[in-house]
Design an enzyme around this catalytic site. Structure first.
Site, PDB file in Angstrom:
ATOM      1  N   LEU A   1       0.876  -1.164   0.000  1.00 58.13           N
ATOM      2  CA  LEU A   1       0.000   0.000   0.000  1.00 58.13           C
ATOM      3  C   LEU A   1       0.914   1.214   0.000  1.00 58.13           C
ATOM      4  CD1 LEU A   1      -2.598  -1.024   2.754  1.00 58.13           C
ATOM      5  CD2 LEU A   1      -2.929  -1.097   0.277  1.00 58.13           C
ATOM      6  N   ASP A   2       0.573   2.229  -0.780  1.00 59.02           N
ATOM      7  CA  ASP A   2       1.468   3.391  -0.787  1.00 59.02           C
ATOM      8  C   ASP A   2       1.407   4.103   0.566  1.00 59.02           C
ATOM      9  OD1 ASP A   2      -0.551   5.426  -0.747  1.00 59.02           O
ATOM     10  OD2 ASP A   2      -0.796   5.251  -2.914  1.00 59.02           O
TER      11      ASP A   2
END
Length: 258
Positions: free
Chosen positions: A109-110
């Protein structure tokens, strides 16, 4: 000949794996609820090799290797999905240092996306689940700019054109809308980079906040941001069942970044 040479009695292996007591495991076997390598085994004297045989009960995979650990993390914003960030940003080590095993994240996930991230030392499972072509379903809640119209929701499921090709959400629904922002739930199986943010921007509603609520059979539930917990026996079984489904045909793993 030792038990290791002959294998382990199936009911004993099931009991050791925490599936049920040996007596209940014997009943499960007699009722035809147990399969070994895809074949129903109902003889109580049957033996297996836990290190190589694949066993499921009622269609749910059994994990015999007790050294494997599966942890759900609610990753907060500001943390990168890396075990060691070269730029010195907060990384995942703060959530894995408490475990004796070396855990790694499945997918990414960024930094500005929060939500469900799976941590494990099961390399085979990670290899399969992380690859975009395996098509693990993920559910996101996005807070976006503006009031999202039914037409925009329809566009997300019908398909939109991005710079790296067309994409369509498996499902999309509007959860709430006000004059200046909306909440949208998106279900996707794509692993393309920052795909939710790019899709919402393409329909004119840039993402303000993004959280992943579901990964395959795993649901974030009420787990607070920044907290982790080990998967339950039922969750482990569901995850392993999913991973085994196409494990033999999955290509080499890539990482996503949503």
């Amino acid at each position: 000949m030792t038990e290791n040479d002959e294998g382990v009695r199936l009911q004993k292996a099931l009991a050791n794996a925490g599936v049920a007591s040996r007596r209940v495991a014997e009943q499960m076997i007699a009722e035809g609820r147990v399969r070994v390598n895809g074949t129903v085994v109902d003889a109580l004297g049957s033996r297996i090799r836990p290190e190589t045989d694949m066993v499921d009960v009622d269609g749910i995979a059994v994990q015999f290797d007790q050294s494997m650990r599966y942890v759900m993390l609610n990753k907060p914003t500001g943390v990168v999905s890396s075990m060691r960030d070269e730029r010195g940003r907060p990384d995942l080590r703060r959530y894995t240092d408490e475990f004796e095993e070396r855990l790694y994240n499945v997918g990414r996930l960024d930094a500005e996306t929060s939500g469900l991230l799976l941590l494990t030392n099961d390399g085979d499972l990670s290899h399969v689940l992380a690859h975009p072509s395996f098509g693990v379903t993920k559910v996101y809640i996005a807070k976006v700019e503006g009031r999202v119209s039914p037409q925009s929701i329809a566009s997300l499921t019908r398909g939109i054109e991005l710079e790296d090709g067309p994409i369509a959400a498996d499902k999309a629904r509007l959860l709430d809308a006000s004059y200046d922002s909306s909440l949208v739930e998106l279900t996707l199986h794509s692993g393309r980079n920052r795909i939710v943010r790019r899709m919402m921007a393409a329909v004119g509603h840039p993402v303000l906040e993004l959280v992943r609520r579901q990964f395959g059979p795993l649901h974030l539930g009420t787990l607070p941001a920044g907290r982790s917990r080990e998967l339950t026996k039922i969750e482990r079984g569901a995850l392993l069942t999913l991973a085994r489904r196409d494990a033999e045909t999955a290509p080499p793993a890539d990482q996503e970044n949503v």
